[in-house]
Write a protein that holds these residues in place. Structure first.
Motif, PDB file in Angstrom:
ATOM      1  N   ALA A 148      -4.033   2.030  -9.233  1.00  0.00           N
ATOM      2  CA  ALA A 148      -3.637   1.786  -7.843  1.00  0.00           C
ATOM      3  C   ALA A 148      -4.782   1.188  -7.039  1.00  0.00           C
ATOM      4  O   ALA A 148      -4.576   0.266  -6.233  1.00  0.00           O
ATOM      5  CB  ALA A 148      -3.159   3.083  -7.204  1.00  0.00           C
ATOM      6  N   GLN A 149      -5.989   1.695  -7.238  1.00  0.00           N
ATOM      7  CA  GLN A 149      -7.154   1.169  -6.520  1.00  0.00           C
ATOM      8  C   GLN A 149      -7.422  -0.280  -6.907  1.00  0.00           C
ATOM      9  O   GLN A 149      -7.740  -1.117  -6.062  1.00  0.00           O
ATOM     10  CB  GLN A 149      -8.380   2.037  -6.832  1.00  0.00           C
ATOM     11  N   THR A 151       2.074   6.364  -7.243  1.00  0.00           N
ATOM     12  CA  THR A 151       1.012   7.103  -7.924  1.00  0.00           C
ATOM     13  C   THR A 151       1.029   8.593  -7.620  1.00  0.00           C
ATOM     14  O   THR A 151       1.103   9.408  -8.534  1.00  0.00           O
ATOM     15  CB  THR A 151      -0.370   6.531  -7.582  1.00  0.00           C
ATOM     16  N   LYS A 152       0.987   8.975  -6.364  1.00  0.00           N
ATOM     17  CA  LYS A 152       0.825  10.396  -6.051  1.00  0.00           C
ATOM     18  C   LYS A 152       2.023  11.259  -6.444  1.00  0.00           C
ATOM     19  O   LYS A 152       1.877  12.195  -7.232  1.00  0.00           O
ATOM     20  CB  LYS A 152       0.472  10.564  -4.583  1.00  0.00           C
ATOM     21  N   HIS A 210       1.180   4.063  -3.018  1.00  0.00           N
ATOM     22  CA  HIS A 210       1.058   5.497  -2.763  1.00  0.00           C
ATOM     23  C   HIS A 210       2.241   6.241  -3.384  1.00  0.00           C
ATOM     24  O   HIS A 210       2.063   7.256  -4.058  1.00  0.00           O
ATOM     25  CB  HIS A 210       0.991   5.749  -1.260  1.00  0.00           C
ATOM     26  N   ALA A 211       3.422   5.715  -3.165  1.00  0.00           N
ATOM     27  CA  ALA A 211       4.623   6.365  -3.711  1.00  0.00           C
ATOM     28  C   ALA A 211       4.670   6.276  -5.233  1.00  0.00           C
ATOM     29  O   ALA A 211       5.214   7.162  -5.882  1.00  0.00           O
ATOM     30  CB  ALA A 211       5.875   5.724  -3.117  1.00  0.00           C
ATOM     31  N   PRO A 238      -4.828   6.668 -10.478  1.00  0.00           N
ATOM     32  CA  PRO A 238      -5.603   6.293  -9.294  1.00  0.00           C
ATOM     33  C   PRO A 238      -6.428   5.022  -9.496  1.00  0.00           C
ATOM     34  O   PRO A 238      -6.558   4.211  -8.578  1.00  0.00           O
ATOM     35  CB  PRO A 238      -6.523   7.484  -9.046  1.00  0.00           C
ATOM     36  N   LEU A 252       0.814  -1.213   0.000  1.00  0.00           N
ATOM     37  CA  LEU A 252       0.000   0.000   0.000  1.00  0.00           C
ATOM     38  C   LEU A 252       0.850   1.267   0.000  1.00  0.00           C
ATOM     39  O   LEU A 252       0.543   2.221  -0.721  1.00  0.00           O
ATOM     40  CB  LEU A 252      -0.953  -0.007   1.195  1.00  0.00           C
ATOM     41  N   THR A 253       1.883   1.295   0.787  1.00  0.00           N
ATOM     42  CA  THR A 253       2.730   2.490   0.792  1.00  0.00           C
ATOM     43  C   THR A 253       3.512   2.608  -0.510  1.00  0.00           C
ATOM     44  O   THR A 253       3.757   3.713  -0.987  1.00  0.00           O
ATOM     45  CB  THR A 253       3.701   2.479   1.990  1.00  0.00           C
TER      46      THR A 253
END
Length: 109
Positions: free
Chosen positions: A82-83, A40-41, A37-38, A79, A33-34
């Motif tokens: 990633a989802q 995508t954002k 996050h790294a 997004p 998950l982290t």
């Protein structure tokens, strides 16, 4: 040096830094998950900054139109991807559910 050159000189390195930090986070973070996050954002923000830095150098709106399309599709696909990956990993049991602060899926505990 005109205003477009100054904008480019600021936004391109800023976008490169965001992208590099996102890549570093994807390598160094401990779990899926982290890492997602790294991946995508900061990568999305980095690309948007780079595209915004390139746009003043194109010289016309018609030449900048592909940059707008790239930004749109990046904002649309990153997004969602990633989802989808996170949801599949959650359902497969790859994610340690005890590390989740909020679990809105009504599965698990």
């Amino acid at each position: 040096m005109n205003a477009g050159d100054v904008v480019t000189a600021v936004l391109l390195p800023a976008g490169a830094v965001f992208s590099a930090l996102g890549a570093l986070g994807a390598l160094r973070f401990p779990d899926l998950l982290t890492r997602l996050h790294a991946a995508t954002k900061p990568q999305t923000i980095g690309l948007l900054l780079i595209l915004a830095g390139v746009a003043p150098q194109t010289g016309s709106v018609s030449a900048a139109t592909p940059l707008i399309l790239v930004a749109f599709f990046q904002l649309l696909t990153a997004p969602v991807t990633a989802q989808t990956i996170a949801g599949a990993a959650y359902r497969a049991g790859v994610i340690d559910r005890t590390t989740l602060t909020v679990d809105d899926t009504d599965q698990g505990t």
